[in-house]
Motif scaffolding. Structure first.
Motif, short mmCIF file in Angstrom:
data_model
loop_
_atom_site.label_atom_id
_atom_site.label_comp_id
_atom_site.label_asym_id
_atom_site.label_seq_id
_atom_site.Cartn_x
_atom_site.Cartn_y
_atom_site.Cartn_z
N TYR A 92 -1.87 10.45 7.47
CA TYR A 92 -3.27 9.91 7.92
C TYR A 92 -3.35 8.34 7.68
CZ TYR A 92 -4.76 14.74 7.79
OH TYR A 92 -4.78 16.23 8.15
N GLY A 93 -2.27 7.57 8.43
CA GLY A 93 -2.13 6.34 7.97
C GLY A 93 -3.12 5.52 8.90
N TYR A 94 -3.05 4.14 8.53
CA TYR A 94 -4.02 3.27 9.23
C TYR A 94 -3.21 2.56 10.36
CZ TYR A 94 -7.09 4.06 5.03
OH TYR A 94 -7.75 4.84 4.16
N THR A 95 -3.81 2.00 11.25
CA THR A 95 -3.35 1.17 12.26
C THR A 95 -3.48 -0.45 11.71
OG1 THR A 95 -5.42 1.21 13.39
CG2 THR A 95 -3.86 2.58 14.00
N LYS A 141 4.79 12.39 16.03
CA LYS A 141 3.67 13.37 16.05
C LYS A 141 4.01 14.59 15.04
CE LYS A 141 3.81 13.87 20.42
NZ LYS A 141 3.10 14.32 21.80
N LEU A 142 3.05 15.10 14.35
CA LEU A 142 3.22 16.32 13.62
C LEU A 142 2.12 17.21 13.85
CD1 LEU A 142 5.16 17.59 11.29
CD2 LEU A 142 3.66 16.49 9.56
N GLU A 143 2.33 18.46 13.96
CA GLU A 143 1.36 19.26 14.55
C GLU A 143 0.90 19.78 13.19
OE1 GLU A 143 3.06 22.57 16.67
OE2 GLU A 143 3.60 21.45 18.33
N ALA A 144 -0.48 20.04 13.38
CA ALA A 144 -1.15 20.54 11.94
C ALA A 144 -0.69 21.84 11.56
CB ALA A 144 -2.66 20.88 12.36
N HIS A 318 7.18 27.38 10.92
CA HIS A 318 6.65 25.96 11.38
C HIS A 318 7.35 24.92 10.33
CE1 HIS A 318 3.36 27.92 13.80
NE2 HIS A 318 3.04 28.80 12.72
N THR A 319 8.67 25.00 10.05
CA THR A 319 9.36 24.25 9.18
C THR A 319 10.59 23.70 10.16
OG1 THR A 319 10.54 25.95 8.20
CG2 THR A 319 8.50 25.03 7.19
N SER A 320 11.01 24.02 11.47
CA SER A 320 12.13 23.63 12.11
C SER A 320 12.16 22.27 12.13
CB SER A 320 12.04 24.35 13.51
OG SER A 320 10.88 23.82 14.11
N HIS A 321 11.32 21.53 12.03
CA HIS A 321 11.40 19.94 12.05
C HIS A 321 12.18 19.50 10.72
CE1 HIS A 321 7.72 20.44 9.79
NE2 HIS A 321 7.84 19.37 9.53
N LEU A 322 12.15 20.40 9.71
CA LEU A 322 12.79 19.95 8.37
C LEU A 322 14.08 20.82 8.13
CD1 LEU A 322 9.76 19.62 6.07
CD2 LEU A 322 11.08 17.94 7.16
N GLU A 391 17.92 20.11 -2.21
CA GLU A 391 17.36 18.63 -2.68
C GLU A 391 17.65 17.66 -1.43
OE1 GLU A 391 16.07 18.11 -5.43
OE2 GLU A 391 16.47 19.84 -6.18
N MET A 392 18.21 18.14 -0.49
CA MET A 392 18.24 17.38 0.96
C MET A 392 17.00 17.23 1.53
SD MET A 392 21.29 16.26 1.05
CE MET A 392 21.06 15.51 2.76
N ILE A 393 16.13 18.11 1.32
CA ILE A 393 14.74 17.97 1.86
C ILE A 393 13.87 16.94 0.94
CG2 ILE A 393 12.60 19.39 2.64
CD1 ILE A 393 15.20 20.05 3.83
N ASP A 394 13.54 15.99 1.62
CA ASP A 394 12.83 14.70 0.80
C ASP A 394 11.57 15.37 0.29
OD1 ASP A 394 12.05 12.35 -0.33
OD2 ASP A 394 12.50 11.33 1.20
N ASP A 395 11.03 15.13 -0.59
CA ASP A 395 9.67 15.16 -1.20
C ASP A 395 8.78 14.67 -0.18
OD1 ASP A 395 10.70 16.71 -3.35
OD2 ASP A 395 10.33 15.11 -4.73
N LEU A 396 8.89 13.54 0.45
CA LEU A 396 8.03 12.83 1.29
C LEU A 396 7.66 13.76 2.41
CD1 LEU A 396 9.28 9.03 0.98
CD2 LEU A 396 7.08 9.85 -0.22
N ALA A 397 8.79 14.22 2.79
CA ALA A 397 8.68 15.17 4.00
C ALA A 397 7.72 16.20 4.01
CB ALA A 397 10.06 15.58 4.31
N VAL A 398 7.43 16.72 2.59
CA VAL A 398 6.33 17.69 2.82
C VAL A 398 5.04 17.20 2.03
CG1 VAL A 398 8.22 19.32 2.10
CG2 VAL A 398 7.25 18.27 0.13
N LEU A 399 4.82 16.00 1.91
CA LEU A 399 3.59 15.04 1.36
C LEU A 399 2.42 15.69 2.42
CD1 LEU A 399 4.32 11.76 -0.16
CD2 LEU A 399 3.52 13.86 -1.18
N PRO A 400 2.82 15.73 3.63
CA PRO A 400 1.45 16.30 4.55
C PRO A 400 0.74 17.24 4.20
CG PRO A 400 3.21 15.03 5.83
CD PRO A 400 3.73 15.27 4.68
#
Length: 625
Positions: A92-95, A141-144, A318-322, A391-400
């Motif tokens: 939910y970043g800012y422009t 884009k990342l689906e809900a 719903h995790t195929s993108h990772l 550990e290859m899955i970064d913690d930032l990838a699951v923050l959403p």
């Protein structure tokens, strides 16, 4: 004339090579330990005048560059930068303009500005220069559903199950037996790439326009190998021209929409993929991973896989993108090269659009140039499958996924991560930013879990008997709706749908054409829909209508005028609102079309009223209406 060479004076750097920490250390030692400023300046490589200006209070310690002082203090800017970074990490970043508006409100809240003097774009770029860990980036884009499901807990359970099956069959020592399968939609209506053009013109490009999608099914293994692609074309007959220019081993089929379905995927597995799998046995099977789409889960396919010593493993929902190798490192380069290849094809073949006969040759060239062993090996490594490494899955990838959890977490100013902060001594700056972020997070809607097949097969070996039994029980409790039932569920009213055709050999084509002619308008109340017949009837027919219904005027199902007609002719029917009899429109009555909700009376009923009361037919219609 003598040409003299002038001496060029090269100016040195504006200031010595020192960091912000060097300046802070020198300042702290002079203030706290009362040592010589000149000695500490030489020790840390800081100019003496720079250090003395800060000791005398002429310049703030937070100032690290020349020019006007920054609007916010170092701590205030740290809070703002941390908040912006965290909001971007959770999706939910800012422009740029939203960041400027946020900083303007922040400055008003801190008493640095009033609302009549907001910040500008110049301040934003100065702010980004001071915080190099922030930059303007293009969003993905990342689906809900993906953001909600890609949690650390779900991924941990997935890797636990994956590790168990890897150890059971010793797949880590045989990467050639680990396969990943995924579909890719190919469209000729691609976004054109950037080009070099004149500065005074607005360049345009010729495209193929919208067309039906062709699906490509690809399979790769952890040893870097790939299976020749398999294409699904829209249509009813697979012509040889559709596979022209294909690489050896390429296969294909057709479906009504061009997308894969249960039958297409089963055919691909049983006839195409099986020819390229290595030798297998009960002790050394083949391991295949794919997503949990419903077309991939059928009882017949699971039984076939067990008989052929194939272990089917479904990724977490719903995790195929990772977690899916083809999505991580192969289909990205494929999409980029596909767009460039389509653009190049249109330029070389000017005036010719890309048709479905050209897709296979273009896609095969792109496939061979992008699904290389290097990309495939990198994809399996980044997904943590081979070698097995969660550990290859970064913690930032699951923050959403954190934004969908309750209670709403707070923002930590020191680390920039989401924590539960219970410190009561938060200052005004941090409180303001937490309120702004909290409003965003509180607006995230909670979801209602659905009872889908992915809940059963996600992250599991679906060839195990326990999972197979659960799949069979789910399909028994939730049978798939027929196509007709789905259309009725969308708001279309059931009605009788039989059509009289003069050529019996083309009845099925007539049915398809009639369904297309209905359009998207509201369903009429038993008007132009003819009664059911043993000759032809679709799935929308009412079961309460007699199968031997005929026209009440001519007493026949097909009008006499169409007995010698060699073409397809659609006969409109209408049902009387009084007596319920059916009649041919145009042929057996003067009425040619019926309006929605308009009353209709068949000639049989009008004649009976005329014979009973002796009214003129025109007066009968007036009285009935």
């Amino acid at each position: 004339m003598e040409i003299r060479k002038t001496n060029t004076t090269v100016r040195g750097p504006y200031r010595s090579n020192y960091t912000r920490d060097d300046l802070d250390n020198a300042y702290r030692l002079v203030v706290e330990e009362n040592v010589s400023a000149q000695r500490e300046a030489a020790r840390w490589g800081v100019p003496v005048s720079t250090l003395k200006d800060r000791l005398l209070g002429n310049i703030s310690v937070d100032t690290v560059k020349s020019g006007p002082m920054a609007l916010f203090s170092s701590q205030e800017e740290s809070f703002l930068a941390s908040h912006i970074r965290v909001m971007g990490e959770i999706g939910y970043g800012y422009t740029r303009q939203e960041t400027i508006n946020l900083a303007s409100d922040y400055a008003v809240n801190q008493g640095h500005r009033d609302r009549d003097h907001p910040l500008s774009l110049r301040w934003l770029y100065s702010f980004l220069d001071r915080w190099p860990e922030l930059k303007v980036q293009k969003l993905r884009k990342l689906e809900a559903a993906r953001a909600r499901s890609a949690t650390k807990e779900n991924i941990s359970r997935y890797f636990t199950e994956l590790s168990n099956i890897m150890q059971k069959y010793n797949f880590q020592s045989s990467p050639q037996a680990i396969f990943n399968i995924d579909e890719k939609g190919l469209s000729t209506d691609v976004t054109p790439p950037k080009i070099v053009a004149g500065i005074h013109c607005k360049p345009q490009t010729v495209t193929s326009g919208k067309s039906q999608t062709v699906t490509m099914i690809a399979a790769v293994n952890a040893a870097g190998g790939s299976v020749p692609p398999y294409f699904v074309f829209p249509g009813h007959c697979l012509r040889d021209e559709l596979l022209s220019g294909a690489t050896p081993g390429t296969g294909g089929t057709v479906s009504e929409t061009g997308w894969s379905n249960t039958d297409v995927f089963s055919t691909y597995m049983k006839t195409h993929l099986v020819r390229h799998l290595p030798s297998r046995s009960a002790d050394s099977p083949v391991f295949i991973l794919y997503d949990g789409h419903k077309s991939h889960v059928s009882l017949g396919l699971l039984e076939w896989a067990r008989e052929n010593h194939i272990v089917l493993f479904v990724l977490a929902p719903h995790t195929s993108h990772l977690l899916q190798p083809l999505d991580i490192g192969c289909y990205g380069p494929f999409e980029t090269t596909w767009i460039r290849s389509c653009h190049s094809f249109l330029r070389v073949n000017s005036g010719k659009a890309i048709g479905k006969h050209d897709i296979c040759s273009i896609a095969c060239r792109v496939f061979n140039s992008t699904l290389t062993p290097v990309n495939i090996l990198s994809s399996f490594t980044k997904s943590g499958i081979f070698p097995l490494n969660p550990e290859m899955i970064d913690d930032l990838a699951v923050l959403p996924a954190r934004s969908f959890s309750r209670p709403t977490p707070a923002v930590s100013s020191s680390t920039g991560t989401l924590v539960q902060d219970t410190d009561d001594r938060l200052d005004t700056a941090r409180t303001f930013l937490e309120c702004r972020g909290g409003e965003v997070l509180r607006n995230v809607q909670t979801y209602k879990p659905r009872n889908t097949i992915s809940k059963i097969v996600g992250g599991k070996v679906i060839t195990d008997q326990a999972v197979v039994d659960r799949i069979a029980e789910h399909k028994k409790q939730h049978p798939e709706k027929r196509k007709a039932d789905k259309e009725v569920g969308k708001g279309k009213k059931k009605s009788s749908g039989t059509t009289s055709l003069s050529t019996s050999s083309l009845l099925s084509k007539g049915n398809s054409a009639q369904n297309k002619s209905k359009g998207k308008g509201p369903a009429r109340k038993k008007r132009n829909a003819p009664p059911p017949s043993t000759t032809f009837s679709d799935s929308f027919s009412d079961s309460a209508t007699d199968d031997d219904e005929v026209c009440c005027v001519c007493g026949k199902f097909t009008p006499d005028a169409l007995h010698r007609c060699d073409s397809i002719t659609f006969v409109k029917w209408a049902q009387c609102d009084k007596c319920g009899h059916w009649v041919h429109l145009v042929f057996c009555t003067s009425v040619t079309v019926l309006r929605t909700h308009a009353a209709f009376f068949c000639p049989h009923f009008i004649n009976s009223v005329y014979n009973l009361f002796g009214f003129h037919r025109y007066l009968c219609l007036k009285l009935l209406n």
